[in-house]
Design a protein around this motif. Structure first.
Motif, PDB file in Angstrom:
ATOM      1  N   ARG A  80      -8.992   0.729  -5.220  1.00 57.87           N
ATOM      2  CA  ARG A  80      -8.206   0.991  -6.440  1.00 57.87           C
ATOM      3  C   ARG A  80      -7.277  -0.169  -6.801  1.00 57.87           C
ATOM      4  N   GLU A  81      -7.011  -1.031  -5.813  1.00 54.50           N
ATOM      5  CA  GLU A  81      -6.064  -2.132  -5.961  1.00 54.50           C
ATOM      6  C   GLU A  81      -4.642  -1.629  -6.174  1.00 54.50           C
ATOM      7  N   ARG A  82      -4.398  -0.404  -5.739  1.00 55.88           N
ATOM      8  CA  ARG A  82      -3.057   0.184  -5.719  1.00 55.88           C
ATOM      9  C   ARG A  82      -3.014   1.210  -4.600  1.00 55.88           C
ATOM     10  N   LYS A  83      -1.841   1.686  -4.300  1.00 56.08           N
ATOM     11  CA  LYS A  83      -1.668   2.603  -3.182  1.00 56.08           C
ATOM     12  C   LYS A  83      -2.380   3.936  -3.433  1.00 56.08           C
ATOM     13  N   VAL A  84      -3.010   4.470  -2.387  1.00 56.55           N
ATOM     14  CA  VAL A  84      -3.659   5.781  -2.425  1.00 56.55           C
ATOM     15  C   VAL A  84      -3.160   6.590  -1.228  1.00 56.55           C
ATOM     16  N   GLU A 120      -7.144   5.533   3.783  1.00 60.37           N
ATOM     17  CA  GLU A 120      -6.121   5.184   2.789  1.00 60.37           C
ATOM     18  C   GLU A 120      -6.168   3.690   2.458  1.00 60.37           C
ATOM     19  N   GLU A 121      -6.315   2.852   3.490  1.00 62.68           N
ATOM     20  CA  GLU A 121      -6.375   1.410   3.255  1.00 62.68           C
ATOM     21  C   GLU A 121      -7.618   1.035   2.453  1.00 62.68           C
ATOM     22  N   PRO A 156      -4.629   8.245  -7.457  1.00 63.60           N
ATOM     23  CA  PRO A 156      -3.574   7.828  -6.519  1.00 63.60           C
ATOM     24  C   PRO A 156      -3.364   8.806  -5.371  1.00 63.60           C
ATOM     25  N   GLU A 157      -3.951  10.014  -5.477  1.00 63.73           N
ATOM     26  CA  GLU A 157      -3.688  11.032  -4.455  1.00 63.73           C
ATOM     27  C   GLU A 157      -4.941  11.848  -4.190  1.00 63.73           C
ATOM     28  N   ALA A 183      -7.182   2.203  -1.136  1.00 69.52           N
ATOM     29  CA  ALA A 183      -6.205   1.350  -1.808  1.00 69.52           C
ATOM     30  C   ALA A 183      -6.833   0.007  -2.187  1.00 69.52           C
ATOM     31  N   GLU A 184      -7.715  -0.487  -1.314  1.00 66.49           N
ATOM     32  CA  GLU A 184      -8.417  -1.730  -1.625  1.00 66.49           C
ATOM     33  C   GLU A 184      -9.369  -1.538  -2.797  1.00 66.49           C
TER      34      GLU A 184
END
Length: 655
Positions: free
Chosen positions: A345-349, A338-339, A323-324, A342-343
């Protein structure tokens, strides 16, 4: 058909092509006159980006200006978004490896762990070459600590039942590994492919940095087995958990914040290369330490870090994206990265460039490790440069030799005679240019060896192309300077600066005689290294050169000689092994490899086949009456008619 003239020499065609490129997001490919891809790039506005290469050339780096002078054609692929363009660019670079794109060097110092998911029963092994034979195969790494990687794989193969051998030991039964529970019997398919994949997915979690998650999963599974009173299965899970505890015992480094998983990237660079380190922190523990070597010329540190991020995270599964991310320098396309992550991981990064407190200390720690790796690489380069300079002085060359070739012969009393050609470039082995030779001379056979003749044969075969060019009036000196055109090997001129022969004055004289026939004596620098006293001989000299055994140039030749010897011996053993494995049954007409395997599987030995009757041979799979008679006649040539029906002639009337 590829264009034969560059776009810069035809401004009208260049302007026309630039107008055809749309102002849309996508990827662009620049090709040369031989239709090779020079460069792959991405942009949210293709027209603006591609125009920038040709409108303001004085603002470009020397490397990119060199690239634009070679561009003969520009292709483009439009995508729906910049994020899609990023993924497409990564795939195109991976597939084509364009010369001006490859910033990450193929540094074989750092090994990978490969799992061949494309196979019904995947293999797991350590390799230094990342070759994708299938898109399903997965490489983990590159790892810095080779010893730790080997210990981890060793323990994993003890904790989980995995295939232990690349090939089965026996054709019709399992080996001891199955009996003691270390292998599930892959060779005899005693475990289904789905069940084996399920086991290997657990193993993959170890190399994905998810050991804690795996331990939780196994603990829950052990509890379920115990509740069902299946204590034997529960005991196996318990043993696996104990093995995992041993695996994670080496991960001593931890942080106070044990709730966050993050990757930390930092680099150290000089004028040419950058050493990049990636630390994988999971739940406060350091579970992985990866390393990359990148081309740092004309690039900002943030650009290098972004290239590593693109390369690394395009190869991993979604669960491996943290996540980070903490980076040492700001990256150019921060929001896009980041986008994209996130795509994946399918979650925010979140990507951060910390300046203070604990996270900045972590960046500094990773940077120090990168500096140590860079220093080690620089020391190695300096050592190799000093060795080539010393060799140039020793052999009285005008410049330090870049490409050095070593040759050796290997055989046992003339049988299975082979030769090796090994290549050192800038003092380091270049294994992609190694070559093997089978000795073709009919005079060299079992019981009759001739190293001089063998070495002369190899020289003729190696330099025959160059001799033809010279005979046709070609300028060898000009060809060597321009890269050899059609005589290139894998894009590199294959003309050696120095040729070293393993042997003494006799081998050297035989080589020079062969080169004299090719009219290349004046064009090549040849020497030989004798084993007994490590003496260096030059053509036409009766005495060896004055040198010291610990001299850097001599040590370089010694490493080349030892590598040529190792390569020749390994090839000889391979040839000898294949000859010894070749069955006597191969001499029987009509018996191919498949029938031979079936016969040996049925009778278990050649002795049993030799003693078998015609009826027994006919009963074997794939053997008819005619083939059975041929096999019987091969082993019993003096009694080939014993099993034929007797023929009685009519009695004579005068009897």
């Amino acid at each position: 058909m590829a264009a034969t003239e560059t776009l810069l020499t035809h401004p009208e065609r260049l302007e026309r092509r630039l107008k055809e490129i749309p102002p849309e997001p996508g990827c662009y490919l620049m090709r040369d006159r031989e239709d090779r891809i020079l460069y792959v790039g991405k942009s949210k506005s293709l027209r603006s980006r591609v125009r920038s290469y040709f409108r303001h050339r004085n603002d470009l780096s020397p490397r990119i200006r060199l690239m634009t002078r070679q561009v003969c054609e520009i292709e483009f692929i439009v995508t729906d978004s910049e994020a899609e363009a990023l993924v497409l660019e990564s795939n195109l670079i991976k597939n084509h490896q364009p010369h001006f794109n490859v910033l990450l060097k193929d540094d074989k110092k750092y090994p990978y762990l490969c799992i061949t998911w494309s196979e019904p029963y995947p293999r797991i092994f350590i390799t230094r070459r990342r070759r994708f034979r299938s898109p399903l195969d997965r490489f983990y790494g590159p790892y810095v600590d080779v010893g730790l990687l080997r210990r981890t794989l060793f323990l994993v193969k003890r904790v989980f039942p995995l295939r232990q051998r690349p090939r089965p030991l026996y054709a019709d039964r399992t080996c001891l590994n199955y009996s003691i529970g270390r292998c599930p019997g892959v060779c005899q398919q005693k475990v289904s492919s789905d069940d084996y994949h399920h086991t290997l997915r657990k193993v993959a979690m170890v190399f994905q940095g998810r050991s804690d998650e795996l331990q939780t999963l196994l603990s829950e599974q052990m509890t379920r087995y115990a509740e069902r009173l299946d204590y034997e299965s529960a005991a196996k899970i318990r043993d696996q958990l104990q093995g995992l505890d041993q695996l994670t015992a080496d991960q001593k480094m931890s942080l106070p914040d044990s709730s966050v998983s993050r990757d930390v990237l930092a680099l150290a660079s000089d004028d040419r290369v950058a050493s990049v380190q990636l630390f994988q922190m999971r739940a406060g523990k350091l579970v992985g330490r990866l390393a990359y070597t990148a081309d740092a010329q004309d690039l900002e540190p943030g650009q290098v870090l972004q290239r590593v991020i693109e390369e690394h995270y395009s190869q991993v599964e979604a669960v491996e994206v943290p996540p980070e991310l903490l980076v040492q320098h700001p990256i150019p396309q921060h929001q896009l990265m980041e986008e994209w992550l996130a795509e994946q991981r399918e979650r925010k990064v979140v990507i951060q460039c910390p300046q203070r407190r604990q996270k900045a200390d972590l960046i500094e720690l990773v940077q120090r490790n990168a500096e140590f790796e860079l220093l080690r690489a620089q020391q190695g380069q300096e050592q190799q440069a000093m060795a080539t300079e010393d060799l140039a002085q020793l052999l009285e060359l005008q410049t330090p030799p870049r490409r050095i070739e070593g040759y050796d012969i290997s055989h046992i009393q003339g049988s299975d005679a082979v030769a090796s050609q090994v290549v050192f470039i800038d003092g380091l082995p270049a294994k992609q240019h190694y070559r093997k030779y089978k000795i073709r001379s009919s005079s060299i056979r079992a019981g009759h060896s001739d190293d001089f003749m063998a070495m002369a044969e190899i020289m003729r075969r190696r330099f025959r192309r160059w001799a033809l060019v010279k005979a046709e009036g070609g300028d060898l000196a000009a060809l060597r300077k321009t890269g050899g055109s059609a005589l290139q090997t894998d894009g590199l001129n294959d003309w050696p600066d120095v040729v070293m022969i393993d042997g003494g004055k006799g081998q050297l004289s035989a080589v020079m005689e062969a080169l004299r026939e090719l009219d290349l004596v004046e064009d090549l620098h040849v020497c030989s290294l004798a084993k007994q006293r490590e003496e260096i001989f030059l053509p036409g000299e009766s005495e060896p050169l004055e040198s010291e055994p610990d001299q850097l140039g001599v040590a370089l030749l010694r490493r080349l000689r030892d590598e040529a010897h190792r390569f020749a011996v390994s090839f000889h053993r391979q040839q000898r092994g294949q000859r010894m494995k070749r069955s006597r049954l191969s001499d029987i007409p009509g018996l191919g490899p498949k029938r031979i395997r079936e016969l040996l599987s049925h009778f278990h030995s050649i002795d049993a086949i030799q003693l078998a009757s015609l009826e027994q041979l006919t009963a074997a799979p794939g053997v008819g009456p005619g083939m059975a008679e041929q096999i019987r006649a091969y082993f019993h040539p003096d009694h080939s008619d014993d099993n034929l029906p007797e023929q009685h002639s009519d009695p004579s009337p005068n009897a």
